[in-house]
Design a protein around this motif. Structure first.
Motif, mmCIF file in Angstrom:
data_model
loop_
_atom_site.group_PDB
_atom_site.id
_atom_site.type_symbol
_atom_site.label_atom_id
_atom_site.label_comp_id
_atom_site.label_asym_id
_atom_site.label_seq_id
_atom_site.Cartn_x
_atom_site.Cartn_y
_atom_site.Cartn_z
ATOM 1 N N THR A 1 0.822 -1.338 0.201
ATOM 2 C CA THR A 1 0.015 -0.194 -0.149
ATOM 3 C C THR A 1 0.893 1.462 0.104
ATOM 4 O O THR A 1 0.404 2.201 -0.571
ATOM 5 C CB THR A 1 -0.996 0.067 1.228
ATOM 6 O OG1 THR A 1 -0.179 -0.084 2.464
ATOM 7 C CG2 THR A 1 -2.122 -1.140 1.074
ATOM 8 N N CYS B 1 0.706 2.756 -3.550
ATOM 9 C CA CYS B 1 -0.435 3.476 -3.190
ATOM 10 C C CYS B 1 -1.769 2.443 -3.684
ATOM 11 O O CYS B 1 -2.619 3.098 -4.023
ATOM 12 C CB CYS B 1 -0.487 4.656 -4.106
ATOM 13 S SG CYS B 1 1.065 5.622 -3.622
ATOM 14 N N GLU C 1 -4.823 0.341 -2.468
ATOM 15 C CA GLU C 1 -5.748 0.148 -1.208
ATOM 16 C C GLU C 1 -6.254 -1.109 -0.960
ATOM 17 O O GLU C 1 -6.330 -2.195 -1.972
ATOM 18 C CB GLU C 1 -7.002 1.197 -1.681
ATOM 19 C CG GLU C 1 -6.319 2.621 -1.631
ATOM 20 C CD GLU C 1 -7.812 3.377 -1.941
ATOM 21 O OE1 GLU C 1 -8.969 3.123 -1.444
ATOM 22 O OE2 GLU C 1 -7.506 4.670 -2.381
ATOM 23 N N GLU D 1 -8.593 -3.667 -0.693
ATOM 24 C CA GLU D 1 -9.942 -4.019 -1.281
ATOM 25 C C GLU D 1 -10.818 -4.927 -0.585
ATOM 26 O O GLU D 1 -11.969 -4.771 -0.380
ATOM 27 C CB GLU D 1 -9.826 -4.511 -2.531
ATOM 28 C CG GLU D 1 -11.188 -4.667 -3.634
ATOM 29 C CD GLU D 1 -10.820 -5.229 -5.054
ATOM 30 O OE1 GLU D 1 -11.321 -4.420 -5.830
ATOM 31 O OE2 GLU D 1 -10.191 -6.216 -5.070
ATOM 32 N N SER E 1 -5.753 -0.740 -7.466
ATOM 33 C CA SER E 1 -6.001 0.688 -7.740
ATOM 34 C C SER E 1 -7.133 0.637 -8.808
ATOM 35 O O SER E 1 -7.559 -0.423 -9.151
ATOM 36 C CB SER E 1 -4.575 1.062 -8.531
ATOM 37 O OG SER E 1 -4.294 0.359 -9.606
#
Length: 112
Positions: free
Chosen positions: A21, A25, A27, A29, A44
């Motif tokens: 993360t 970057c 997230e 899920e 992403s």
């Protein structure tokens, strides 16, 4: 058929979630438990990474292709090379793993 995710076996799920993360970057899920494994999907808008926790990880990986008709894939490829499954997951997805010519795992996943 389209690429759904890249799966990576990891020894420490929490550490790996934090690393990917921060690095990519992505997230978180979703998280799942399946056949004694803890699994996390990081995503992403263009990429999904599946982390599968194995305390004694061999760092194996697999490709997963999303298909509209899993049974058609099984009928087409046959059942002789199925490595695992087919399975129905708790979220309704259906999946099967095939072994490729170099012992790589290729997953086919129906999400609807």
């Amino acid at each position: 058929m389209r690429l759904h995710h890249y799966g990576l076996e990891v020894a420490n799920l929490e550490e790996s979630i934090e690393f990917y993360t921060d690095l990519l970057c992505l997230e978180l899920e979703s998280r799942h438990s399946f056949l004694g494994e803890e699994i996390a999907f990081l995503a992403s808008s263009h990429f999904r990474l599946e982390l599968v926790c194995h305390p004694h990880s061999t760092n194996s990986a697999h490709l997963c292709f999303e298909v509209s008709d899993l049974q058609h894939v099984i009928d087409t490829l046959g059942s002789n090379q199925i490595a695992e499954g087919p399975y129905k997951l708790d979220n309704g997805w259906e999946t099967v793993f095939y072994e490729g010519p170099n012992h790589e795992l290729i997953e086919f996943l129906q999400t609807s």
